[in-house]
Enzyme design. Structure first.
Site, PDB file in Angstrom:
ATOM      1  N   LYS A 199       0.842  -1.199   0.000  1.00  0.00           N
ATOM      2  CA  LYS A 199       0.000   0.000   0.000  1.00  0.00           C
ATOM      3  C   LYS A 199       0.878   1.249   0.000  1.00  0.00           C
ATOM      4  CE  LYS A 199      -3.477   2.388   2.732  1.00  0.00           C
ATOM      5  NZ  LYS A 199      -4.382   2.372   3.873  1.00  0.00           N
ATOM      6  N   GLU A 205      10.407  -4.810   4.555  1.00  0.00           N
ATOM      7  CA  GLU A 205      10.455  -6.222   4.169  1.00  0.00           C
ATOM      8  C   GLU A 205      10.154  -6.393   2.675  1.00  0.00           C
ATOM      9  OE1 GLU A 205       8.858  -4.926   6.708  1.00  0.00           O
ATOM     10  OE2 GLU A 205       8.901  -6.235   8.483  1.00  0.00           O
ATOM     11  N   GLY A 256      -4.967  -1.591   5.024  1.00  0.00           N
ATOM     12  CA  GLY A 256      -4.147  -2.720   4.563  1.00  0.00           C
ATOM     13  C   GLY A 256      -4.835  -4.065   4.785  1.00  0.00           C
ATOM     14  N   ARG A 257      -5.364  -4.278   6.003  1.00  0.00           N
ATOM     15  CA  ARG A 257      -5.955  -5.593   6.309  1.00  0.00           C
ATOM     16  C   ARG A 257      -7.359  -5.749   5.739  1.00  0.00           C
ATOM     17  NH1 ARG A 257      -4.816  -2.435  10.548  1.00  0.00           N
ATOM     18  NH2 ARG A 257      -6.506  -1.650  11.840  1.00  0.00           N
ATOM     19  N   GLU A 342      -4.900  -6.714  14.855  1.00  0.00           N
ATOM     20  CA  GLU A 342      -4.379  -5.402  14.463  1.00  0.00           C
ATOM     21  C   GLU A 342      -5.505  -4.364  14.540  1.00  0.00           C
ATOM     22  OE1 GLU A 342      -2.636  -4.208  10.403  1.00  0.00           O
ATOM     23  OE2 GLU A 342      -0.837  -4.697  11.537  1.00  0.00           O
ATOM     24  N   HIS A 373      -5.406 -33.273  16.953  1.00  0.00           N
ATOM     25  CA  HIS A 373      -4.273 -34.121  17.341  1.00  0.00           C
ATOM     26  C   HIS A 373      -3.113 -33.297  17.871  1.00  0.00           C
ATOM     27  CE1 HIS A 373      -5.955 -37.931  15.940  1.00  0.00           C
ATOM     28  NE2 HIS A 373      -6.610 -37.163  15.090  1.00  0.00           N
ATOM     29  N   LYS A 501       9.295  -0.881  14.214  1.00  0.00           N
ATOM     30  CA  LYS A 501       9.874  -0.480  12.918  1.00  0.00           C
ATOM     31  C   LYS A 501      10.970   0.554  13.141  1.00  0.00           C
ATOM     32  CE  LYS A 501       5.803  -0.801   9.902  1.00  0.00           C
ATOM     33  NZ  LYS A 501       4.871  -0.030   9.101  1.00  0.00           N
TER      34      LYS A 501
HETATM   35  O1  F6P Z   1       2.081  -4.228   9.911  1.00  0.00           O
HETATM   36  C1  F6P Z   1       1.670  -2.941   9.660  1.00  0.00           C
HETATM   37  C2  F6P Z   1       1.156  -2.755   8.261  1.00  0.00           C
HETATM   38  O2  F6P Z   1       1.022  -1.387   8.049  1.00  0.00           O
HETATM   39  C3  F6P Z   1      -0.148  -3.465   7.995  1.00  0.00           C
HETATM   40  O3  F6P Z   1      -1.250  -2.809   8.460  1.00  0.00           O
HETATM   41  C4  F6P Z   1      -0.094  -3.592   6.526  1.00  0.00           C
HETATM   42  O4  F6P Z   1      -1.026  -4.514   6.087  1.00  0.00           O
HETATM   43  C5  F6P Z   1       1.333  -4.019   6.318  1.00  0.00           C
HETATM   44  O5  F6P Z   1       2.042  -3.271   7.280  1.00  0.00           O
HETATM   45  C6  F6P Z   1       1.906  -3.838   4.939  1.00  0.00           C
HETATM   46  O6  F6P Z   1       1.964  -2.493   4.558  1.00  0.00           O
HETATM   47  P1  F6P Z   1       2.170  -2.093   3.048  1.00  0.00           P
HETATM   48  O7  F6P Z   1       1.066  -2.663   2.255  1.00  0.00           O
HETATM   49  O8  F6P Z   1       2.170  -0.601   3.034  1.00  0.00           O
HETATM   50  O9  F6P Z   1       3.497  -2.653   2.579  1.00  0.00           O
END
Ligand code: F6P
Length: 536
Positions: A199, A205, A256-257, A342, A373, A501
């Protein structure tokens, strides 16, 4: 929107406290069923695609009535309507919350032209990739994390019965190189499409993995980055700076979620095709209408959210276990962890005032029968009561009826066993061939006693179609909304991920740079000690 009334200062909350002491705490499900032969009917709800048996829960009609009053008193309906109307209910970020607009039919939702413009282009692109003899693509790698990963990663296996037979979908999220390495090992650059899903297009990452993928692609002789890398983001400029020219946008009013319905769902669209993706959106839209229009008493997401409040704040249950009896839903618990924890893992109200009550439960689980199990022992005989949510699908997508009836029998047996339990007398009357002969019969029977009266909900779907799955996910979204609205929190921000972060950015040069003696300056002694060991 009217000012929010804190749930703990409502009339209904006080009434619920009294009701809990008088009737709630000691409610016994076995007695409740014996008293009321129509309890199953009284506590069943039908929503689009999802039938819910809520009868094996620790509540009665008075509880339900008081909880529904609590929802009214805390302004849940006004808050829900404000969400659908596009008001900036995500107050800390000043944003509207409009994932529901992403699944509204053309002309019906807010921003309809923009939404359907991107959707049409996205689905045309997905279909072009699916034309594998023309596209040459065999592997699609989604690089994203959190909301830019978990939704697609959950839905693609869930809809395996609808998936393109010649395409393999891969998901890379973790910045740990052990995630991307085995994926890259199997790929050929000329047959691979990378989707960089972020987003913000600033997530460490995702950008790190995207850079690894691009380097790998070039090192393997890949030639046309423009054709093999696409971006899904609200930050089109950052994607362009990365060298990606095919991009699909979405908007800051999509959290995002809550974003799998947007272009973030591209892996889903590629896997199942345009028609099924549209059915997936339509299923969610059907649940949106149910949530928006059904009276609170029979509104399934609202009642589930209220049950969550009842369990968390009155019974004191701190977790909920999710047990899908459909292997396709194997990633559902992980998806729900982000969606619920979240969203509702908050400790202040909308005004920033500390809460005097708990919020999100811990959500966890595994597909049945695997969970049986592993940890079901604890659910049956452990010292904590953990409500379980069973998800059963009547008609399978596989051709093995014998397996299906076994899965369903196990699902029903577990919820019955949790409720019924087994007395010591019944255990004494049983044979226990594997029990030690050295122990007395009563001792063995006590080990084999089940307390019972353990609560569960069963959600029942006819088939796991794209439409049904869309409805199921939207049900969970609105349930999270409902409990969050009663708790008076902002379910749409996530400030709790910021601190880690920031500290990671501070630690990175201390680990990656030359291990200078002063590189531990300002760190706590534990972090400094660990850093010294890792950097040595
Ligand atoms: O973990 C925090 C967060 O902002 C989530 O809410 C989001 O889904 C994720 O990081 C990924 O963010 P982005 O889509 O901006 O890479």
């Amino acid at each position: 929107m009217n000012p929010i009334k804190r749930c703990d200062s409502t009339v209904a909350w006080a009434a619920l406290q009294g009701h809990y002491q008088a009737h709630g705490r000691d409610l016994d499900l076995r007695e409740a069923f014996a008293r009321d032969p129509l309890r199953f009917e009284a506590f069943s709800l039908q929503a689009p695609e999802v039938f819910a048996d809520l009868s094996k829960n620790h509540w009665d009609l008075v509880t339900q009535k008081l909880l529904t009053e609590l929802a009214r008193e805390t302004g849940l309906e006004a808050r829900r309507d404000a969400m659908f109307a596009g008001e900036p209910i995500n107050t800390t970020e000043g944003r509207a919350v409009l994932h529901t607009a992403l699944r509204a039919p053309p002309g019906e939702g807010l921003f309809s032209d923009e939404v359907h413009g991107v959707l049409d282009r996205l689905l045309a692109f997905a279909e072009a990739v699916r034309d594998t003899s023309a596209s040459g693509i065999r592997d699609v790698v989604n690089i994203g994390i959190g909301g830019s990963d978990l939704g697609s990663q959950m839905v693609v296996p869930a809809l395996d019965a609808y998936a393109h037979p010649k395409l393999t979908l891969h998901f890379v999220s973790n910045v740990d190189g052990h995630d991307i390495t085995p994926v890259l090992r199997r790929l050929k650059p000329e047959e691979t499409l990378f989707i960089i899903a972020s987003k913000t297009f600033t997530t460490q990452e995702t950008l790190a993995n995207a850079a690894v993928a691009r380097d790998w692609f070039l090192a393997q002789g890949g030639t046309d980055i423009g054709r093999h890398f696409v971006g899904v983001t609200t930050n089109l400029a950052a994607a362009a700076a990365f060298g990606i020219h095919t991009t699909f946008g979405f908007w800051d009013w999509v959290g995002g979620r809550y974003s799998l319905w947007s272009a973030i769902g591209l892996p889903i669209a590629i896997a199942v095709g345009a028609e099924h993706f549209r059915a997936f959106l339509a299923g969610a839209h059907a649940m949106d209408r149910h949530f928006a229009q059904t009276p609170l008493e029979t509104n399934l997401p609202v009642q589930l959210g209220l049950l969550d409040v009842w369990y968390r704040n009155f019974h004191g249950y701190t977790s909920r276990s999710v047990a899908p009896y459909h292997q396709g839903l194997k990633r559902l618990p992980a998806y729900l962890q982000q969606l619920e924890m979240e969203s509702n893992g908050k400790q202040v109200d909308l005004d920033g005032q500390p809460l005097s009550y708990g919020t999100s439960p811990v959500v966890w689980g595994e597909p049945g029968t695997n969970g049986q199990h592993a940890y079901f022992q604890m659910l049956h005989q452990g010292s904590d009561v953990i409500p379980v949510e069973f998800i059963a699908v009547k008609r399978p997508s596989h051709p093995y009826p014998d397996l299906q009836v076994k899965a369903l029998a196990n699902c029903l047996a577990q919820s019955a066993a949790l409720m019924l339990g087994k007395t010591t007398e019944a255990a004494l009357a049983d044979k226990a061939p594997t029990a030690s002969a050295a122990l007395g019969k009563l001792t063995v029977a006590r080990h084999r006693t089940f307390p019972g009266n353990r609560p569960s909900t069963t959600l029942l779907l006819d088939r796991l179609t794209p439409h049904a799955l869309g409805a199921l996910i939207a049900l969970y979204e609105h349930r999270v909304f409902s409990s969050g609205a009663v708790w008076g929190i902002n379910s749409f921000d996530q400030w709790g991920v910021e601190l880690g972060k920031a500290l990671a950015s501070d630690l990175l040069p201390r680990l990656a740079g030359p291990a200078a003696a002063g590189s531990a300056a300002g760190l706590d002694a534990s972090t400094a000690g660990l850093l010294a060991r890792l950097a040595a």
